[in-house]
Design a protein around this motif. Sequence first.
Motif, short mmCIF file in Angstrom:
data_model
loop_
_atom_site.label_atom_id
_atom_site.label_comp_id
_atom_site.label_asym_id
_atom_site.label_seq_id
_atom_site.Cartn_x
_atom_site.Cartn_y
_atom_site.Cartn_z
N GLU A 45 0.82 -1.22 0.00
CA GLU A 45 0.00 0.00 0.00
C GLU A 45 0.85 1.26 0.00
O GLU A 45 0.37 2.36 -0.32
CB GLU A 45 -0.93 0.00 1.21
CG GLU A 45 -0.21 -0.10 2.55
CD GLU A 45 -1.15 -0.24 3.73
OE1 GLU A 45 -0.68 -0.03 4.85
OE2 GLU A 45 -2.32 -0.58 3.51
N HIS A 46 2.13 1.12 0.32
CA HIS A 46 3.06 2.25 0.30
C HIS A 46 3.86 2.32 -1.01
O HIS A 46 4.76 3.15 -1.13
CB HIS A 46 4.02 2.18 1.48
CG HIS A 46 3.34 2.11 2.81
ND1 HIS A 46 2.57 3.13 3.30
CD2 HIS A 46 3.29 1.12 3.75
CE1 HIS A 46 2.07 2.80 4.48
NE2 HIS A 46 2.51 1.58 4.78
N GLU A 48 5.79 -0.14 -2.32
CA GLU A 48 7.01 -0.96 -2.35
C GLU A 48 6.75 -2.22 -3.17
O GLU A 48 5.74 -2.91 -2.99
CB GLU A 48 7.40 -1.35 -0.93
CG GLU A 48 8.66 -2.21 -0.87
CD GLU A 48 8.97 -2.71 0.53
OE1 GLU A 48 10.11 -3.12 0.76
OE2 GLU A 48 8.05 -2.70 1.38
#
Length: 260
Positions: A45-46, A48
């Motif tokens: 969700e970030h 990555e």
Amino acid sequence: MVIRRLLPEELGRLLETINREQHFLYYSYLTFRKNQTVHYGQFSEHGELLGVTAFLKGLPFYAFSVYPLQTSFRFRSVLSQMIQDLELPDGALGSFIVSEDEWEVLNPEIDVMKPPAGILLMKHRHLEDLPLGDNEVFRLDPSYFDMIESKMAEFHSMAFAREELQNPFYGVVQDQELIAVGGYHIYSDDYVELGNIGTDAAWRRQGYGKKVCAELTRKGRAVTPHVYLNVLEDNLSAVRLYQSLGYVTVCKQYIVEFAL
């Protein structure tokens, strides 16, 4: 989590950081097989990148390569998306080759069809172990291409693709019959991978396979110091043959067959 097809610049960044010998198959998907592949990444969700699954078009079976970057990577989720997007037949048989470390990450979520087979990635290191050239082995010109294709079918060389005929093939001919043959899956100044090697059953145990492998290795080492081959771990006679020519094992891998 987000699953999507990777962009060319993302593939370029992966290529800058990947270890070829620990991720040998996927490295080829990023380089020499790039035009025949599609790559899907799973992102946190970030944003990555957690891991990649790639599909190679044009082979007579469903060929994948997997590159897990984090233990949170979920191969099955990515595969489901690819089956839908690429319209792959649900329930068909897929396969990939992964290193021992990668398999530890992937194993819990793979629906294997049979126990994975151990396969050794070997690299040529000792030039002094190569025998002198043999006049019986010669490069096969295009007039032999149909014969090579026939032999690949006879030897059940599933990894052979007709495009590989653009790479050099070497062989031994007796009474106008091709009795031993070998070529390359990859042939470049970056690295070379031997493959498509076989000897007719009636001519085995007479040293022809070794002669062909030695010639392939010599010609490979003439263009790059990085010459590799894959061999099944339980094929002890072949492993010993390659060791006698100067090859050493650089990575333990598994061939995995699974249900889509």
